[in-house]
Design an enzyme around this catalytic site. Sequence first.
Site, PDB file in Angstrom:
ATOM      1  N   ASP A  57       0.712  -1.318   0.471  1.00 54.16           N
ATOM      2  CA  ASP A  57      -0.140   0.407  -0.180  1.00 54.16           C
ATOM      3  C   ASP A  57       1.374   1.394   0.193  1.00 54.16           C
ATOM      4  OD1 ASP A  57      -2.568  -1.305   0.492  1.00 54.16           O
ATOM      5  OD2 ASP A  57      -1.729  -1.794   2.553  1.00 54.16           O
ATOM      6  N   LYS A  62       2.576   1.961  -5.186  1.00 52.09           N
ATOM      7  CA  LYS A  62       2.984   1.865  -6.405  1.00 52.09           C
ATOM      8  C   LYS A  62       2.621   1.904  -7.513  1.00 52.09           C
ATOM      9  CE  LYS A  62       3.736  -2.732  -4.239  1.00 52.09           C
ATOM     10  NZ  LYS A  62       3.280  -1.968  -2.965  1.00 52.09           N
ATOM     11  N   GLY A 104      -4.087  -4.787  -4.478  1.00 51.06           N
ATOM     12  CA  GLY A 104      -4.524  -3.497  -5.307  1.00 51.06           C
ATOM     13  C   GLY A 104      -3.615  -1.698  -5.690  1.00 51.06           C
ATOM     14  N   HIS A 105      -3.639  -1.463  -6.410  1.00 53.21           N
ATOM     15  CA  HIS A 105      -3.203  -0.337  -6.292  1.00 53.21           C
ATOM     16  C   HIS A 105      -3.989   0.955  -6.964  1.00 53.21           C
ATOM     17  CE1 HIS A 105       0.583  -2.808  -8.341  1.00 53.21           C
ATOM     18  NE2 HIS A 105       0.185  -3.316  -7.023  1.00 53.21           N
ATOM     19  N   GLN A 132       2.393  -6.181  -3.230  1.00 47.84           N
ATOM     20  CA  GLN A 132       2.582  -6.218  -1.841  1.00 47.84           C
ATOM     21  C   GLN A 132       3.796  -5.458  -2.043  1.00 47.84           C
ATOM     22  OE1 GLN A 132       1.693  -9.432  -3.736  1.00 47.84           O
ATOM     23  NE2 GLN A 132      -0.288  -9.019  -2.868  1.00 47.84           N
TER      24      GLN A 132
END
Length: 428
Positions: free
Chosen positions: A13, A16, A40-41, A222
């Site tokens: 988180d 990235k 999640g991005h 991650q």
Amino acid sequence: MPNVVVVGAQWGDEGKGRLVDWLAADADFVARYNGGHNAGHTLVVDGKTYKLALLPSGLVRGKRGVIGNGVALDPEALLAEIERVEALGVSVTPDRLAIADNATLVLPIHRALDAAQEKRRRQPIGTTLRGIGPAYEDKIGRRGLRVCDLAEPEHLARKLDALIDHHNAWFKGAGLAGFTRDAMLPMLLDIAPRVLRFVRPVWADLDAAHAQGRRILFEGSQAVMLDVDWGTYPYVTSSNTVASAAATGTGCGASRLGHVVGVTKAYATRVGEGPFATELDDALGARLREKGREYGVNTGRPRRCGWLDAAQLRQSVKVSGIDSLALTKLDVLDGFDKIALCVGYDVDGRRTDVLPASLAVQARATPIYEWFDGWTRPAEGVRHLRDLPTQALDFIRRIETIAQAPVSIVTTGAERGDTIVVRNPFDA
């Protein structure tokens, strides 16, 4: 011009996806190499928010995306995500997206296993319950299904039966109803044509791209501290997340990876269970959470928040071969009177600069802090390093010293343009 690998340098988180989106302007290919739709991005471009999980973030830039063999691919989640981003105007065609034929499939049985096993653990890990861990277990156990199996319906049923037989023994022992072939095979046969149109030997595409001097951006999910070998085990993900995984997760040789950027927030967050030395379980932590909007992209879970741990960051730099750091969300610290930076740990009255491998020792480690004055002039929206408040610059310089890596990029807001470039990693 070298290739670039982007890795999370904390517990995920870190932003990235935002960084990959920015770097993609100078890339030809953007390749995902690990994880699944548990990652999640979030990108914010011209006021429009894109939430990605499996799709490479570079697709929003119009770049060619690759989902490598190291990714655990849920075909249902993939097709749903493609539908969502196309509704936002992003074109996803076989000319724009390639999926490795040897990537592992995540199936409904994996999601059921994930939920049942997490519920029965004496100490829950805090997984996203999306079946990623069980899918990787099947991969290592040599019983998993791969994307290429979708192209062989005459063999798919037999392979599915073997996988179901293995897991039904566990379900039976747990007193739970097992799975049948009919619960999954029709779905797989139905979606196979929609997935297979993207499938290619992507390692060959990346090899040709490298030979032609094209620039490849490797997008990790991650973070280092969630790596199954190097993270805070067992509170980790089920894949390798360090930069070297970009080679095994795409088929691109390790010597071709190039510059490694480690992404870190100006503070620290963590989702789920596990040690977190600098966690602030108080009003300060809640303030960081609200200012930073620290809630999971996929799960909505509130993130645990605390001060930046530069000693942990240095460890990530070393084990992942990080060449430079991207410091995100500096603006979230606007308005704090005092800001802390962890520079080491006290364990039973003795100082150590290394985060111990043992969970028991980690639990006894208390952070050693250096304190910095906050800044009254906001960092939010600043786009040149020279325009940052002096106190913010002092904070950044100390991070570089403790982490033993230079800061190449700083973000100061949610928009794509709120980015300070000290040095473009593609020019390194």
